[in-house]
Design a protein around this motif. Sequence first.
Motif, PDB file in Angstrom:
ATOM      1  N   GLN A  33       0.710  -1.256   0.050  1.00  0.00           N
ATOM      2  CA  GLN A  33      -0.179   0.192  -0.067  1.00  0.00           C
ATOM      3  C   GLN A  33       0.777   1.314  -0.074  1.00  0.00           C
ATOM      4  O   GLN A  33       0.662   2.225  -0.774  1.00  0.00           O
ATOM      5  N   PHE A  34       1.780   1.167   0.847  1.00  0.00           N
ATOM      6  CA  PHE A  34       2.792   2.279   0.787  1.00  0.00           C
ATOM      7  C   PHE A  34       3.499   2.656  -0.403  1.00  0.00           C
ATOM      8  O   PHE A  34       3.716   3.823  -1.000  1.00  0.00           O
ATOM      9  N   LYS A  38       2.877   5.871  -2.783  1.00  0.00           N
ATOM     10  CA  LYS A  38       3.776   6.882  -3.266  1.00  0.00           C
ATOM     11  C   LYS A  38       3.679   6.985  -4.773  1.00  0.00           C
ATOM     12  O   LYS A  38       4.101   7.949  -5.230  1.00  0.00           O
ATOM     13  N   PHE A  39       3.679   5.911  -5.639  1.00  0.00           N
ATOM     14  CA  PHE A  39       3.399   6.011  -6.939  1.00  0.00           C
ATOM     15  C   PHE A  39       2.448   6.971  -7.272  1.00  0.00           C
ATOM     16  O   PHE A  39       2.549   7.872  -8.344  1.00  0.00           O
ATOM     17  N   ILE A  40       1.345   6.668  -6.580  1.00  0.00           N
ATOM     18  CA  ILE A  40       0.035   7.772  -6.762  1.00  0.00           C
ATOM     19  C   ILE A  40       0.387   9.259  -6.499  1.00  0.00           C
ATOM     20  O   ILE A  40      -0.045  10.122  -7.347  1.00  0.00           O
ATOM     21  N   GLN A  41       0.985   9.471  -5.446  1.00  0.00           N
ATOM     22  CA  GLN A  41       1.795  10.584  -5.240  1.00  0.00           C
ATOM     23  C   GLN A  41       2.531  11.313  -6.197  1.00  0.00           C
ATOM     24  O   GLN A  41       2.528  12.457  -6.735  1.00  0.00           O
ATOM     25  N   VAL A  45      -1.921  11.246  -9.152  1.00  0.00           N
ATOM     26  CA  VAL A  45      -3.207  10.456  -9.496  1.00  0.00           C
ATOM     27  C   VAL A  45      -4.286  10.908  -8.560  1.00  0.00           C
ATOM     28  O   VAL A  45      -4.030  10.896  -7.380  1.00  0.00           O
ATOM     29  N   THR A  46      -5.351  11.238  -9.108  1.00  0.00           N
ATOM     30  CA  THR A  46      -6.404  11.619  -8.166  1.00  0.00           C
ATOM     31  C   THR A  46      -7.638  10.476  -8.033  1.00  0.00           C
ATOM     32  O   THR A  46      -8.496  10.843  -7.441  1.00  0.00           O
ATOM     33  N   GLU A  76      -5.139   7.375   1.039  1.00  0.00           N
ATOM     34  CA  GLU A  76      -5.729   8.699   1.134  1.00  0.00           C
ATOM     35  C   GLU A  76      -5.428   9.545  -0.009  1.00  0.00           C
ATOM     36  O   GLU A  76      -4.449   9.553  -0.716  1.00  0.00           O
ATOM     37  N   ASN A  77      -6.468  10.662  -0.211  1.00  0.00           N
ATOM     38  CA  ASN A  77      -6.134  11.494  -1.211  1.00  0.00           C
ATOM     39  C   ASN A  77      -6.253  11.039  -2.386  1.00  0.00           C
ATOM     40  O   ASN A  77      -5.821  11.840  -3.418  1.00  0.00           O
TER      41      ASN A  77
END
Length: 123
Positions: A33-34, A38-41, A45-46, A76-77
């Motif tokens: 998940q982390f 991190k990839f999404i951040q 990516v929203t 989150e986010n």
Amino acid sequence: MTLNNGLFELPDCRQNRFALSKDQDQQQMRHFQFTFAKFIQDYQVTQLVIKERPQKGKFAGGAVGFKIETALQLIENCNCTIISATELKEKIKRYPIPVDFKETGLKIFQETAFLAGYAFLAK
């Protein structure tokens, strides 16, 4: 995948797979998940779109797949939407894909994710 001025864009990506071993413990799930968060951040990516899988029958999803979906939904986010196979088919029928999948440059295992993203954006 993004939709800008009626054009779909597939940005280059440093990673196209995230591994999770068969015997997932709490530490491995948190690491997965982390890493994904991190990839999404990093890519800002929203919105995530996940193709819904049946819980019973021939094409039923396994426990690991459902764990992965849960881990992604709890990031989150980042919004997460589940799209059913029926909705996916209806959207693609209503808004046919304007390019052959082979021309996208994506790998064959990414086709389902591509179709889910396309169906979500084709509103």
